[in-house]
Design a protein around this motif. Structure first.
Motif, PDB file in Angstrom:
ATOM      1  N   THR A  73     -55.078  -2.017  17.838  1.00  0.00           N
ATOM      2  CA  THR A  73     -53.685  -1.936  17.405  1.00  0.00           C
ATOM      3  C   THR A  73     -52.875  -0.988  18.275  1.00  0.00           C
ATOM      4  O   THR A  73     -51.716  -1.256  18.597  1.00  0.00           O
ATOM      5  N   THR A  74     -53.479   0.135  18.657  1.00  0.00           N
ATOM      6  CA  THR A  74     -52.750   1.105  19.483  1.00  0.00           C
ATOM      7  C   THR A  74     -52.399   0.541  20.849  1.00  0.00           C
ATOM      8  O   THR A  74     -51.487   1.034  21.513  1.00  0.00           O
ATOM      9  N   GLN A  75     -53.121  -0.499  21.297  1.00  0.00           N
ATOM     10  CA  GLN A  75     -52.826  -1.126  22.586  1.00  0.00           C
ATOM     11  C   GLN A  75     -51.700  -2.156  22.476  1.00  0.00           C
ATOM     12  O   GLN A  75     -51.224  -2.666  23.475  1.00  0.00           O
ATOM     13  N   GLY A  76     -51.305  -2.447  21.242  1.00  0.00           N
ATOM     14  CA  GLY A  76     -50.262  -3.445  21.037  1.00  0.00           C
ATOM     15  C   GLY A  76     -50.871  -4.804  20.767  1.00  0.00           C
ATOM     16  O   GLY A  76     -51.715  -5.271  21.540  1.00  0.00           O
ATOM     17  N   LEU A  77     -50.470  -5.422  19.675  1.00  0.00           N
ATOM     18  CA  LEU A  77     -51.019  -6.719  19.302  1.00  0.00           C
ATOM     19  C   LEU A  77     -50.187  -7.847  19.911  1.00  0.00           C
ATOM     20  O   LEU A  77     -48.976  -7.916  19.724  1.00  0.00           O
ATOM     21  N   LYS A  78     -50.872  -8.718  20.632  1.00  0.00           N
ATOM     22  CA  LYS A  78     -50.200  -9.855  21.246  1.00  0.00           C
ATOM     23  C   LYS A  78     -50.749 -11.137  20.628  1.00  0.00           C
ATOM     24  O   LYS A  78     -51.914 -11.478  20.835  1.00  0.00           O
ATOM     25  N   PRO A  79     -49.924 -11.851  19.850  1.00  0.00           N
ATOM     26  CA  PRO A  79     -50.422 -13.070  19.204  1.00  0.00           C
ATOM     27  C   PRO A  79     -50.667 -14.178  20.222  1.00  0.00           C
ATOM     28  O   PRO A  79     -50.089 -14.189  21.318  1.00  0.00           O
ATOM     29  N   LEU A  80     -51.540 -15.097  19.867  1.00  0.00           N
ATOM     30  CA  LEU A  80     -51.817 -16.237  20.737  1.00  0.00           C
ATOM     31  C   LEU A  80     -50.634 -17.194  20.736  1.00  0.00           C
ATOM     32  O   LEU A  80     -50.067 -17.506  19.684  1.00  0.00           O
ATOM     33  N   GLY A  81     -50.262 -17.655  21.927  1.00  0.00           N
ATOM     34  CA  GLY A  81     -49.185 -18.637  22.038  1.00  0.00           C
ATOM     35  C   GLY A  81     -49.748 -20.037  22.219  1.00  0.00           C
ATOM     36  O   GLY A  81     -50.900 -20.210  22.608  1.00  0.00           O
ATOM     37  N   THR A  82     -48.963 -21.029  21.922  1.00  0.00           N
ATOM     38  CA  THR A  82     -49.433 -22.416  22.048  1.00  0.00           C
ATOM     39  C   THR A  82     -49.782 -22.750  23.500  1.00  0.00           C
ATOM     40  O   THR A  82     -50.705 -23.526  23.760  1.00  0.00           O
ATOM     41  N   LYS A  83     -49.061 -22.144  24.443  1.00  0.00           N
ATOM     42  CA  LYS A  83     -49.352 -22.391  25.851  1.00  0.00           C
ATOM     43  C   LYS A  83     -50.732 -21.855  26.223  1.00  0.00           C
ATOM     44  O   LYS A  83     -51.504 -22.522  26.926  1.00  0.00           O
ATOM     45  N   GLU A  84     -51.049 -20.655  25.742  1.00  0.00           N
ATOM     46  CA  GLU A  84     -52.358 -20.058  26.029  1.00  0.00           C
ATOM     47  C   GLU A  84     -53.475 -20.906  25.434  1.00  0.00           C
ATOM     48  O   GLU A  84     -54.506 -21.138  26.081  1.00  0.00           O
ATOM     49  N   VAL A  85     -53.284 -21.345  24.211  1.00  0.00           N
ATOM     50  CA  VAL A  85     -54.293 -22.184  23.557  1.00  0.00           C
ATOM     51  C   VAL A  85     -54.505 -23.473  24.343  1.00  0.00           C
ATOM     52  O   VAL A  85     -55.643 -23.925  24.540  1.00  0.00           O
ATOM     53  N   SER A  86     -53.420 -24.057  24.827  1.00  0.00           N
ATOM     54  CA  SER A  86     -53.504 -25.301  25.582  1.00  0.00           C
ATOM     55  C   SER A  86     -54.248 -25.102  26.905  1.00  0.00           C
ATOM     56  O   SER A  86     -55.078 -25.931  27.298  1.00  0.00           O
ATOM     57  N   VAL A  87     -53.966 -23.986  27.582  1.00  0.00           N
ATOM     58  CA  VAL A  87     -54.634 -23.690  28.859  1.00  0.00           C
ATOM     59  C   VAL A  87     -56.131 -23.529  28.650  1.00  0.00           C
ATOM     60  O   VAL A  87     -56.950 -24.037  29.425  1.00  0.00           O
ATOM     61  N   VAL A  88     -56.508 -22.821  27.596  1.00  0.00           N
ATOM     62  CA  VAL A  88     -57.924 -22.595  27.303  1.00  0.00           C
ATOM     63  C   VAL A  88     -58.615 -23.903  26.938  1.00  0.00           C
ATOM     64  O   VAL A  88     -59.737 -24.184  27.390  1.00  0.00           O
ATOM     65  N   GLU A  89     -57.969 -24.726  26.131  1.00  0.00           N
ATOM     66  CA  GLU A  89     -58.569 -26.007  25.748  1.00  0.00           C
ATOM     67  C   GLU A  89     -58.820 -26.874  26.972  1.00  0.00           C
ATOM     68  O   GLU A  89     -59.886 -27.496  27.101  1.00  0.00           O
ATOM     69  N   SER A  90     -57.864 -26.906  27.889  1.00  0.00           N
ATOM     70  CA  SER A  90     -58.023 -27.702  29.118  1.00  0.00           C
ATOM     71  C   SER A  90     -59.172 -27.164  29.963  1.00  0.00           C
ATOM     72  O   SER A  90     -59.965 -27.937  30.522  1.00  0.00           O
ATOM     73  N   ALA A  91     -59.253 -25.830  30.069  1.00  0.00           N
ATOM     74  CA  ALA A  91     -60.315 -25.209  30.863  1.00  0.00           C
ATOM     75  C   ALA A  91     -61.690 -25.543  30.289  1.00  0.00           C
ATOM     76  O   ALA A  91     -62.627 -25.847  31.036  1.00  0.00           O
ATOM     77  N   PHE A  92     -61.807 -25.511  28.972  1.00  0.00           N
ATOM     78  CA  PHE A  92     -63.097 -25.811  28.350  1.00  0.00           C
ATOM     79  C   PHE A  92     -63.442 -27.305  28.451  1.00  0.00           C
ATOM     80  O   PHE A  92     -64.617 -27.661  28.571  1.00  0.00           O
ATOM     81  N   GLU A  93     -62.453 -28.159  28.385  1.00  0.00           N
ATOM     82  CA  GLU A  93     -62.719 -29.595  28.520  1.00  0.00           C
ATOM     83  C   GLU A  93     -63.372 -29.888  29.864  1.00  0.00           C
ATOM     84  O   GLU A  93     -64.327 -30.662  29.966  1.00  0.00           O
ATOM     85  N   ILE A  94     -62.848 -29.239  30.903  1.00  0.00           N
ATOM     86  CA  ILE A  94     -63.399 -29.426  32.255  1.00  0.00           C
ATOM     87  C   ILE A  94     -64.762 -28.743  32.389  1.00  0.00           C
ATOM     88  O   ILE A  94     -65.719 -29.336  32.890  1.00  0.00           O
TER      89      ILE A  94
END
Length: 447
Positions: free
Chosen positions: A87-108
């Motif tokens: 928390t002290t580092q700052g919370l950054k929520p996951l964005g739809t773009k990030e989720v999409s990039v990760v899904e594509s990377a795992f598919e490959i």
């Protein structure tokens, strides 16, 4: 057993009035309580375990063994501490773009891994997580891995209590309330102390690890692949490599180790047993405690505060005696298996990527440099176990797995995980290892 330079109060001793010049142990332990409570409050945690520990501490005097019902390592304390660090580092929520990039990377990556390892994909789908999610997902695995250390310390403290009681029984005229007090205090605090340190380590790792298996430990049950997009983005800074390649690289590494653990569940108990073996060998040096406590008391008499004196005593080797041969063997076992896991994943990723990722060698070298500087496993085990994972051993492990695959096949390389694991010496001569572990076609010469 020598005392701390003084004897217990004698109610019939006229010189005892006021206890002038004698340390007040109850006051000292209360001071320690306040110190720890303050540290927890600074972290933003609820210091519930430190509210009134002395009501139970002093009632324990005379008991020689733990009741077996107390929690050895508080997972709640570890989790709360880690969450505060994140928390002290700052919370950054996951964005739809990030989720999409990760899904594509795992598919490959999953398709490529099918060609590079005989272990099929695990049943659970890979996914992107935030730093906080990573802490919550991996905490049970961390707790299971480190708990044997807390158990080892708790057992050592019980032995310490036995020594104190036996000494008092042998010489009733010279009781040992100082040792009993310190022993009870340590037993009360040890689980929370380790849990706090574990939470701090996990919270720090959450800001840099790229996935659940970056540390080479089986932290998820069931094993599955998860990555932290925010940390992968930071990892890629200054690399001048296409972001898609960086994400696929980390998806390959995470997916490979997830497959390894999913299809070799015995590795979980193997790693756990190394930590248990080390924990069993923990011994608390009573002479060091007495010596350092005496120095602390003298420091108070010279003007140092009680808090400073206590901190001095606890920071000078009470829990760091020389390792026994059995502990050294356990650490070598753990270091070797972590290197084997890291080396195997490096070989699999290199084979899977082939010439499909133009910058694969640059990515591998960057990963090696970061590992050599401060690998996640090394950070944690260095602070908890004193274990230094040699980057050289990991390189040798990668070369070992590659040679096995070239001499035999992908399947026979992976089959080694179901048998006798190679030692650190075996890594230097893969072909000799194969010869020593293969069964000859003609067994007549053995009769």
């Amino acid at each position: 057993m020598a005392g701390f330079g003084f004897t217990p109060d004698d109610a019939n001793d006229p010189d005892n009035s006021g206890n002038e010049g004698r340390p007040d142990f109850e006051a000292m332990m209360r001071q320690m309580q306040e110190q720890m409570k303050a540290q927890f409050e600074q972290l933003g945690n609820n210091p519930a375990g430190f509210v009134n520990p002395f009501t139970s501490i002093f009632s324990q005097f005379g008991k020689t063994n733990a009741d077996g019902k107390e929690e050895v390592l508080s997972i709640t304390t570890a989790r709360d501490t880690a969450r505060k660090f994140v928390t002290t580092q700052g919370l950054k929520p996951l964005g739809t773009k990030e989720v999409s990039v990760v899904e594509s990377a795992f598919e490959i990556s999953e398709i490529w891994l099918n060609e590079a390892t005989s272990f099929p994909a695990s049943g659970s789908a890979p996914m992107a997580v935030s730093r906080m999610d990573w802490v919550l997902e991996t905490m049970p695995g961390w707790h299971k891995t480190i708990e044997p250390l807390a158990a080892g310390l708790s057992s050592a403290i019980s032995n310490l209590m036995d020594q104190a009681m036996n000494a008092q029984a042998a010489d009733p005229e010279q009781g040992q309330p100082p040792i009993e007090m310190i022993t009870a205090m340590l037993r009360s605090f040890i689980g929370t102390m380790i849990a706090t340190q574990l939470g701090q380590s996990i919270g720090t790792l959450a800001t840099s690890v790229t996935g659940a298996h970056d540390v080479g430990l089986p932290l998820l049950d069931p094993a599955r692949a998860i990555v932290i997009p925010e940390n992968i983005e930071n990892w890629a800074v200054d690399l001048e490599i296409a972001k898609s390649e960086v994400f696929i690289f980390h998806a390959l590494r995470e997916g490979a180790v997830a497959r390894l653990f999913a299809h070799n569940p015995w590795l979980v108990s193997y790693i756990q047993s190394a930590v248990v073996e080390y924990g069993k060998g923990i011994h608390i040096d009573i002479d060091a405690i007495q010596r350092q406590a005496q120095e602390a008391f003298e420091g108070m008499q010279e003007g140092a505060s009680e808090g400073e004196a206590i901190s001095f005593a606890l920071d000078n080797g009470i829990f760091t005696p020389e390792e026994s041969p059995a502990q050294k063997s356990a650490l070598l076992k753990l270091e070797t298996v972590l290197a084997l896991i890291d080396g195997w994943s490096d070989e699999v990723v290199s084979l899977a990527a082939g010439d499909r990722i133009p910058s694969i060698e640059q990515l591998r070298e960057s990963h090696r440099r970061r590992r050599a500087a401060s690998s996640p496993a090394q950070q944690l085990f260095s602070s908890m176990l004193g274990l230094q994972v040699s980057p050289k051993l990991t390189r040798e492990a990668s070369a070992f797995w590659k040679k096995i695959r070239e001499v035999k096949s992908v399947g026979e390389r992976d089959q080694i995980w179901s048998g006798l694991l190679p030692t650190a010496d075996d890594l230097l001569d893969p072909e000799k290892f194969l010869t020593s572990t293969s069964i000859p076609d003609d067994l007549s010469g053995l009769i």
